[in-house]
Design a protein around this motif. Sequence first.
Motif, PDB file in Angstrom:
ATOM      1  N   HIS A   1       0.922  -1.296  -0.008  1.00  0.00           N
ATOM      2  CA  HIS A   1       0.101   0.064  -0.027  1.00  0.00           C
ATOM      3  C   HIS A   1       0.950   1.247  -0.039  1.00  0.00           C
ATOM      4  O   HIS A   1       0.481   2.207  -0.510  1.00  0.00           O
ATOM      5  CB  HIS A   1      -0.836   0.059   1.232  1.00  0.00           C
ATOM      6  CG  HIS A   1      -1.636   1.237   1.353  1.00  0.00           C
ATOM      7  ND1 HIS A   1      -2.809   1.351   0.370  1.00  0.00           N
ATOM      8  CD2 HIS A   1      -2.080   2.128   2.233  1.00  0.00           C
ATOM      9  CE1 HIS A   1      -3.632   2.490   0.788  1.00  0.00           C
ATOM     10  NE2 HIS A   1      -2.889   3.003   1.850  1.00  0.00           N
ATOM     11  N   LEU A   2       1.927   1.237   0.924  1.00  0.00           N
ATOM     12  CA  LEU A   2       2.807   2.183   0.822  1.00  0.00           C
ATOM     13  C   LEU A   2       3.404   2.655  -0.608  1.00  0.00           C
ATOM     14  O   LEU A   2       3.651   3.768  -1.030  1.00  0.00           O
ATOM     15  CB  LEU A   2       3.727   1.945   1.696  1.00  0.00           C
ATOM     16  CG  LEU A   2       4.913   3.177   2.091  1.00  0.00           C
ATOM     17  CD1 LEU A   2       4.346   4.413   2.646  1.00  0.00           C
ATOM     18  CD2 LEU A   2       5.870   2.797   3.308  1.00  0.00           C
ATOM     19  N   GLU A   3       3.779   1.580  -1.175  1.00  0.00           N
ATOM     20  CA  GLU A   3       4.393   1.723  -2.530  1.00  0.00           C
ATOM     21  C   GLU A   3       3.271   2.292  -3.797  1.00  0.00           C
ATOM     22  O   GLU A   3       3.924   3.191  -4.248  1.00  0.00           O
ATOM     23  CB  GLU A   3       4.877   0.216  -3.050  1.00  0.00           C
ATOM     24  CG  GLU A   3       6.089   0.017  -2.504  1.00  0.00           C
ATOM     25  CD  GLU A   3       6.634  -1.484  -2.925  1.00  0.00           C
ATOM     26  OE1 GLU A   3       7.799  -1.860  -2.765  1.00  0.00           O
ATOM     27  OE2 GLU A   3       5.719  -2.403  -3.528  1.00  0.00           O
ATOM     28  N   GLU A   4       2.385   1.752  -3.541  1.00  0.00           N
ATOM     29  CA  GLU A   4       0.931   2.277  -4.228  1.00  0.00           C
ATOM     30  C   GLU A   4       0.752   3.813  -3.935  1.00  0.00           C
ATOM     31  O   GLU A   4       0.729   4.643  -5.209  1.00  0.00           O
ATOM     32  CB  GLU A   4      -0.186   1.563  -4.115  1.00  0.00           C
ATOM     33  CG  GLU A   4      -1.431   1.831  -5.072  1.00  0.00           C
ATOM     34  CD  GLU A   4      -2.515   1.246  -4.630  1.00  0.00           C
ATOM     35  OE1 GLU A   4      -3.482   1.490  -5.311  1.00  0.00           O
ATOM     36  OE2 GLU A   4      -2.405   0.085  -3.917  1.00  0.00           O
ATOM     37  N   VAL A   5       1.027   4.318  -2.795  1.00  0.00           N
ATOM     38  CA  VAL A   5       0.306   5.560  -2.678  1.00  0.00           C
ATOM     39  C   VAL A   5       1.633   6.499  -3.032  1.00  0.00           C
ATOM     40  O   VAL A   5       1.536   7.724  -3.377  1.00  0.00           O
ATOM     41  CB  VAL A   5       0.081   5.783  -1.005  1.00  0.00           C
ATOM     42  CG1 VAL A   5      -0.261   7.424  -0.896  1.00  0.00           C
ATOM     43  CG2 VAL A   5      -1.268   5.030  -0.903  1.00  0.00           C
ATOM     44  N   THR A   6       2.748   6.146  -2.334  1.00  0.00           N
ATOM     45  CA  THR A   6       3.799   7.171  -2.701  1.00  0.00           C
ATOM     46  C   THR A   6       4.536   6.989  -4.095  1.00  0.00           C
ATOM     47  O   THR A   6       5.331   7.915  -4.650  1.00  0.00           O
ATOM     48  CB  THR A   6       5.089   6.670  -1.648  1.00  0.00           C
ATOM     49  OG1 THR A   6       5.458   5.370  -1.835  1.00  0.00           O
ATOM     50  CG2 THR A   6       4.512   6.795  -0.432  1.00  0.00           C
TER      51      THR A   6
ATOM     52  N   LYS B   1       2.716  12.305   1.369  1.00  0.00           N
ATOM     53  CA  LYS B   1       2.339  10.916   0.797  1.00  0.00           C
ATOM     54  C   LYS B   1       2.439   9.914   1.621  1.00  0.00           C
ATOM     55  O   LYS B   1       1.517   8.957   1.608  1.00  0.00           O
ATOM     56  CB  LYS B   1       2.966  10.763  -0.370  1.00  0.00           C
ATOM     57  CG  LYS B   1       2.821  11.593  -1.767  1.00  0.00           C
ATOM     58  CD  LYS B   1       1.439  11.337  -2.191  1.00  0.00           C
ATOM     59  CE  LYS B   1       1.044  11.722  -3.497  1.00  0.00           C
ATOM     60  NZ  LYS B   1      -0.332  11.428  -3.858  1.00  0.00           N
ATOM     61  N   ILE B   2       3.475   9.866   2.449  1.00  0.00           N
ATOM     62  CA  ILE B   2       3.632   8.744   3.433  1.00  0.00           C
ATOM     63  C   ILE B   2       2.577   8.857   4.460  1.00  0.00           C
ATOM     64  O   ILE B   2       1.941   7.632   5.062  1.00  0.00           O
ATOM     65  CB  ILE B   2       5.130   9.051   4.241  1.00  0.00           C
ATOM     66  CG1 ILE B   2       6.295   8.630   3.132  1.00  0.00           C
ATOM     67  CG2 ILE B   2       5.038   7.976   5.461  1.00  0.00           C
ATOM     68  CD1 ILE B   2       7.597   8.976   3.720  1.00  0.00           C
TER      69      ILE B   2
ATOM     70  N   GLU C   1      -0.320   9.921   3.898  1.00  0.00           N
ATOM     71  CA  GLU C   1      -1.604   9.596   3.470  1.00  0.00           C
ATOM     72  C   GLU C   1      -1.879   7.978   3.496  1.00  0.00           C
ATOM     73  O   GLU C   1      -2.798   7.421   3.482  1.00  0.00           O
ATOM     74  CB  GLU C   1      -1.561  10.021   1.645  1.00  0.00           C
ATOM     75  CG  GLU C   1      -2.714   9.880   1.422  1.00  0.00           C
ATOM     76  CD  GLU C   1      -2.729  10.054  -0.250  1.00  0.00           C
ATOM     77  OE1 GLU C   1      -3.405   9.560  -1.205  1.00  0.00           O
ATOM     78  OE2 GLU C   1      -2.029  10.984  -0.591  1.00  0.00           O
ATOM     79  N   ALA C   2      -0.515   7.307   3.059  1.00  0.00           N
ATOM     80  CA  ALA C   2      -0.553   5.891   2.974  1.00  0.00           C
ATOM     81  C   ALA C   2      -0.694   5.368   4.438  1.00  0.00           C
ATOM     82  O   ALA C   2      -1.713   4.268   4.559  1.00  0.00           O
ATOM     83  CB  ALA C   2       0.842   5.582   2.636  1.00  0.00           C
TER      84      ALA C   2
ATOM     85  N   SER D   1      -4.779   6.010   5.414  1.00  0.00           N
ATOM     86  CA  SER D   1      -5.608   5.319   4.510  1.00  0.00           C
ATOM     87  C   SER D   1      -5.601   3.865   4.388  1.00  0.00           C
ATOM     88  O   SER D   1      -6.622   3.045   3.747  1.00  0.00           O
ATOM     89  CB  SER D   1      -5.329   5.942   3.131  1.00  0.00           C
ATOM     90  OG  SER D   1      -4.224   5.556   2.474  1.00  0.00           O
ATOM     91  N   PHE D   2      -4.688   3.282   5.343  1.00  0.00           N
ATOM     92  CA  PHE D   2      -4.683   1.902   5.351  1.00  0.00           C
ATOM     93  C   PHE D   2      -5.503   1.163   6.246  1.00  0.00           C
ATOM     94  O   PHE D   2      -5.677   1.608   7.335  1.00  0.00           O
ATOM     95  CB  PHE D   2      -3.302   1.439   5.658  1.00  0.00           C
ATOM     96  CG  PHE D   2      -2.942  -0.109   5.609  1.00  0.00           C
ATOM     97  CD1 PHE D   2      -2.844  -0.606   4.370  1.00  0.00           C
ATOM     98  CD2 PHE D   2      -2.615  -0.645   6.915  1.00  0.00           C
ATOM     99  CE1 PHE D   2      -2.749  -2.003   4.486  1.00  0.00           C
ATOM    100  CE2 PHE D   2      -2.594  -2.027   6.872  1.00  0.00           C
ATOM    101  CZ  PHE D   2      -2.532  -2.672   5.516  1.00  0.00           C
TER     102      PHE D   2
END
Length: 335
Positions: free
Chosen positions: A95-100, A281-282, A284-285, A288-289
Amino acid sequence: MSLPTGRWIGSGLAPMSLLAALGLAVALGAAPAQAQDCPDRGALDSMYCDRDGDLVADAPSDPSKLVNPDTLVFAYTPVEDPAIYADIWQPFIDHLEEVTGKEVRFFAVQSNAAEVEAMRSGRLHIAGFSTGPTPFAVNLAGAVPFALMGAEDGRFGYTLQLFTRKDSGIESPEQLKGKTVAHTSPTSNSGNQAPRALFPAIGLVPDQDYEVVYSGSHDQSILGVVAGDYDAAPVASEVVERMAERGLYDPEELRLLYESKPFPTTSYTHAHDLDPALVEKIKEAFFSFDMSGTALGEEFKGVTKFIPISYKEDWEVIREIQEANGVTYTQGNLK
């Protein structure tokens, strides 16, 4: 940045320690000039400044010193089995990869000191620091706490619990006088700092009324009590609950002698010098998780999401406990 390939960076610390030492030398060389530019830093190391009074390091005012790496390195506080936790954290890392839009690698740490050292040297960008070491990470490594795990209604926390074997014949804390009690490590909140600050009020002074030995971790403390190696041990409730759920010990073998009021749990932090846009962004990840139905949610029972925190406010009780113990935030005290 040169790191081993793959998502899980192994727990061997020699390469990381060498890199950290090199980074430390460079940072310390720049400290005198920075010290002249900073009007106030409180307990922060001279590498950092706190102009807004929130007790954490400010981002560099010089845009050229902001960091925006292609690969983000994430670490979770030292645990009994890093390999298991690499898998547990994988849904969040995805999820962190997708958001950032960044590649994220999991770094397994073996000690609190190694984790702080890694962020201080610039080799660790996002990290979960356990409760007691969080102020060390803030002041020595420029860590900026922004989240922790909480329930749907915003509640969070864990307690200090003091256990003995049920067949030990010990039924109250006072009966531990003259016994051997396992604390976890010097910087641990529930495993050492809180007992030293709170136990005198219940008639028990560590090192005076009982012998303190350091086990190294909460799980080793509990397993040592179960095995009869220690007469008792103060531990974090959240850790022993997870151990029981995995069948690592039988709760029926233990007796609870004392439980404190709740403390904040592991803080999730970012390095102070990350680009502000990346920091957003971090965050947000994290926020939003949804942990529901994930390995992370299964491991950490009773929590469903990450919630925002304030280091200045939410860690006040921890700083007070550490102050009562005469703790100063130096690398020597961390180790």
